[in-house]
Motif scaffolding. Structure first.
Motif, PDB file in Angstrom:
ATOM      1  N   GLU A   4       0.825  -1.215   0.000  1.00 18.27           N
ATOM      2  CA  GLU A   4       0.000   0.000   0.000  1.00 18.27           C
ATOM      3  C   GLU A   4       0.856   1.261   0.000  1.00 18.27           C
ATOM      4  O   GLU A   4       0.469   2.287  -0.548  1.00 18.27           O
ATOM      5  CB  GLU A   4      -0.934   0.012   1.220  1.00 18.27           C
ATOM      6  N   LEU A   5       2.022   1.177   0.650  1.00 12.61           N
ATOM      7  CA  LEU A   5       2.929   2.317   0.667  1.00 12.61           C
ATOM      8  C   LEU A   5       3.695   2.428  -0.645  1.00 12.61           C
ATOM      9  O   LEU A   5       3.877   3.520  -1.182  1.00 12.61           O
ATOM     10  CB  LEU A   5       3.914   2.193   1.827  1.00 12.61           C
ATOM     11  N   LYS A   6       4.130   1.298  -1.157  1.00 13.50           N
ATOM     12  CA  LYS A   6       4.912   1.319  -2.390  1.00 13.50           C
ATOM     13  C   LYS A   6       4.100   1.857  -3.562  1.00 13.50           C
ATOM     14  O   LYS A   6       4.632   2.477  -4.483  1.00 13.50           O
ATOM     15  CB  LYS A   6       5.433  -0.073  -2.717  1.00 13.50           C
ATOM     16  N   MET A   7       2.780   1.650  -3.511  1.00 11.96           N
ATOM     17  CA  MET A   7       1.899   2.158  -4.569  1.00 11.96           C
ATOM     18  C   MET A   7       1.889   3.677  -4.637  1.00 11.96           C
ATOM     19  O   MET A   7       1.560   4.268  -5.668  1.00 11.96           O
ATOM     20  CB  MET A   7       0.462   1.641  -4.359  1.00 11.96           C
ATOM     21  N   LEU A   8       2.267   4.323  -3.523  1.00 11.09           N
ATOM     22  CA  LEU A   8       2.277   5.779  -3.494  1.00 11.09           C
ATOM     23  C   LEU A   8       3.522   6.359  -4.153  1.00 11.09           C
ATOM     24  O   LEU A   8       3.594   7.565  -4.394  1.00 11.09           O
ATOM     25  CB  LEU A   8       2.212   6.279  -2.042  1.00 11.09           C
ATOM     26  N   CYS A   9       4.512   5.508  -4.427  1.00 13.77           N
ATOM     27  CA  CYS A   9       5.789   5.999  -4.959  1.00 13.77           C
ATOM     28  C   CYS A   9       5.625   6.578  -6.364  1.00 13.77           C
ATOM     29  O   CYS A   9       4.763   6.158  -7.138  1.00 13.77           O
ATOM     30  CB  CYS A   9       6.823   4.877  -4.999  1.00 13.77           C
ATOM     31  N   ASP A  10       6.488   7.543  -6.689  1.00 15.81           N
ATOM     32  CA  ASP A  10       6.492   8.100  -8.036  1.00 15.81           C
ATOM     33  C   ASP A  10       7.354   7.227  -8.952  1.00 15.81           C
ATOM     34  O   ASP A  10       7.824   6.159  -8.558  1.00 15.81           O
ATOM     35  CB  ASP A  10       6.975   9.558  -8.020  1.00 15.81           C
ATOM     36  N   PHE A  11       7.566   7.673 -10.181  1.00 17.60           N
ATOM     37  CA  PHE A  11       8.286   6.858 -11.154  1.00 17.60           C
ATOM     38  C   PHE A  11       9.746   6.645 -10.771  1.00 17.60           C
ATOM     39  O   PHE A  11      10.402   5.745 -11.302  1.00 17.60           O
ATOM     40  CB  PHE A  11       8.185   7.488 -12.549  1.00 17.60           C
ATOM     41  N   LYS A  12      10.269   7.438  -9.847  1.00 13.48           N
ATOM     42  CA  LYS A  12      11.645   7.256  -9.369  1.00 13.48           C
ATOM     43  C   LYS A  12      11.689   6.457  -8.068  1.00 13.48           C
ATOM     44  O   LYS A  12      12.701   6.429  -7.382  1.00 13.48           O
ATOM     45  CB  LYS A  12      12.319   8.610  -9.166  1.00 13.48           C
ATOM     46  N   LYS A  13      10.565   5.827  -7.744  1.00 12.68           N
ATOM     47  CA  LYS A  13      10.456   4.997  -6.553  1.00 12.68           C
ATOM     48  C   LYS A  13      10.731   5.782  -5.277  1.00 12.68           C
ATOM     49  O   LYS A  13      11.485   5.366  -4.397  1.00 12.68           O
ATOM     50  CB  LYS A  13      11.396   3.783  -6.649  1.00 12.68           C
ATOM     51  N   ARG A  14      10.105   6.953  -5.185  1.00 13.16           N
ATOM     52  CA  ARG A  14      10.204   7.777  -3.988  1.00 13.16           C
ATOM     53  C   ARG A  14       8.803   8.009  -3.427  1.00 13.16           C
ATOM     54  O   ARG A  14       7.830   8.111  -4.179  1.00 13.16           O
ATOM     55  CB  ARG A  14      10.851   9.120  -4.321  1.00 13.16           C
ATOM     56  N   LEU A  15       8.727   8.085  -2.109  1.00 17.09           N
ATOM     57  CA  LEU A  15       7.458   8.405  -1.465  1.00 17.09           C
ATOM     58  C   LEU A  15       7.295   9.923  -1.422  1.00 17.09           C
ATOM     59  O   LEU A  15       8.096  10.607  -0.778  1.00 17.09           O
ATOM     60  CB  LEU A  15       7.428   7.862  -0.034  1.00 17.09           C
ATOM     61  N   PRO A  16       6.307  10.457  -2.121  1.00 18.95           N
ATOM     62  CA  PRO A  16       6.101  11.912  -2.057  1.00 18.95           C
ATOM     63  C   PRO A  16       5.486  12.310  -0.727  1.00 18.95           C
ATOM     64  O   PRO A  16       4.571  11.667  -0.229  1.00 18.95           O
ATOM     65  CB  PRO A  16       5.120  12.181  -3.208  1.00 18.95           C
ATOM     66  N   LEU A  17       6.021  13.352  -0.123  1.00 20.50           N
ATOM     67  CA  LEU A  17       5.486  13.858   1.135  1.00 20.50           C
ATOM     68  C   LEU A  17       4.469  14.952   0.848  1.00 20.50           C
ATOM     69  O   LEU A  17       4.653  15.757  -0.049  1.00 20.50           O
ATOM     70  CB  LEU A  17       6.610  14.422   2.013  1.00 20.50           C
ATOM     71  N   SER A  18       3.414  14.979   1.637  1.00 20.41           N
ATOM     72  CA  SER A  18       2.413  16.034   1.511  1.00 20.41           C
ATOM     73  C   SER A  18       2.569  17.016   2.661  1.00 20.41           C
ATOM     74  O   SER A  18       2.815  16.619   3.799  1.00 20.41           O
ATOM     75  CB  SER A  18       0.994  15.437   1.530  1.00 20.41           C
TER      76      SER A  18
END
Length: 292
Positions: free
Chosen positions: A263-277
């Motif tokens: 569920e967390l990995k699905m939030l990653c962008d194309f560079k495999k980073r978790l974007p912070l809000s």
């Protein structure tokens, strides 16, 4: 719980132990090394089902949780340090190292952490983490017991403190022994999961409707904050762009014990980073990595 167990067992330091407390009929995943299950006979706190107000329900939760934590607490030594971890949160792999290399008089709190909002699919950094999440204190057992009291002393003050991190912090402030903050992100609060008590604070139909209305109000406020933040983002150009994203592998190593949480990995962008809000704009000075 399996994810939380992996997070705890990912400690890079040694000398720690984890107790899992539950009813003898509790079904659990396999326990990792250094884990021990403590079986209790008592059921849920009766006030959980009869509470008519939010305050009564919160008191019931503290008693219910505190009695279970006390079952493990009785097996600790006064020289130990206790951290209560909720069953769906994650903790930093650096905590055991930090405890072994720092003197802990009363305790430390986690000032910097992350909030994973499951319902909204966002990761929010927080520099006020200890006021939001119970998985946020490392407390000296000697301090919790108090002078002249043994670890096995069953009393309402101790039970309440074991079930409420806010009570511990309030006593520390009264005694002028405020907790110092850990200088790195220390935990992840999983908010909105199905078994979260924050989703079950209403004990009556009236309470449930009030809680639902409050959640809707908070959501609308969050949406307003997000719109305001977007308009102000250009003001924060001095904040490093690296603060806005976390490499997933780094996050996995620091908080997930090396396992992947889909569920967390699905939030990653194309560079495999978790974007912070950042609902209220980027947080200046928020540490991304552990400081020496």
């Amino acid at each position: 719980m399996k994810q939380t167990f992996a997070s705890i067992s990912g400690q890079r330091g040694s000398g720690w132990k984890a107790w899992v407390v539950g009813h003898r009929s509790q079904s659990l995943p396999d326990l990792p090394e250094n884990f021990e299950f403590i079986s209790v006979d008592f059921g849920p706190e009766p006030l959980l089902f009869s509470a008519k107000t939010r305050a009564e329900h919160h008191h019931a939760v503290r008693l219910d949780k505190g009695r279970r934590v006390f079952a493990a607490f009785r097996g600790m030594k006064r020289s130990d340090v206790l951290m209560v971890v909720d069953d769906d949160d994650f903790i930093s792999s650096h905590l055991a190292d930090f405890v072994s290399s720092n003197e802990i008089q009363s305790g430390y709190h986690i000032k910097f952490g992350y909030i994973w909002d499951v319902e909204k699919n966002v990761i929010l950094p927080s520099n006020d983490f200890h006021s939001l999440c119970g998985t946020s204190l490392l407390t000296s057992v000697d301090y919790l017991c108090g002078q002249g009291m043994g670890i096995t002393c069953d009393n309402e003050r101790l039970i309440t403190e074991l079930g409420s991190h806010i009570s511990v912090v309030q006593r520390a402030l009264r005694e002028k022994l405020p907790f110092r903050s850990i200088p790195f992100p220390g935990a992840v609060y999983r908010s909105g999961s199905l078994n979260s008590d924050s989703k079950n604070v209403a004990a009556t139909k009236q309470g449930a409707s009030q809680a639902a209305a409050k959640r809707v109000g908070k959501l609308k406020q969050l949406e307003r904050d997000l719109r305001r933040a977007k308009r102000k983002l250009e003001v924060f150009t001095s904040i490093e762009s690296s603060q806005r994203k976390i490499p997933y592998q780094e996050f996995e190593a620091d908080f997930l014990g090396g396992i992947t949480v889909p569920e967390l990995k699905m939030l990653c962008d194309f560079k495999k980073r978790l974007p912070l809000s950042f609902p209220n704009g980027p947080i200046a000075g928020f540490p991304r990595r552990r400081q020496a």
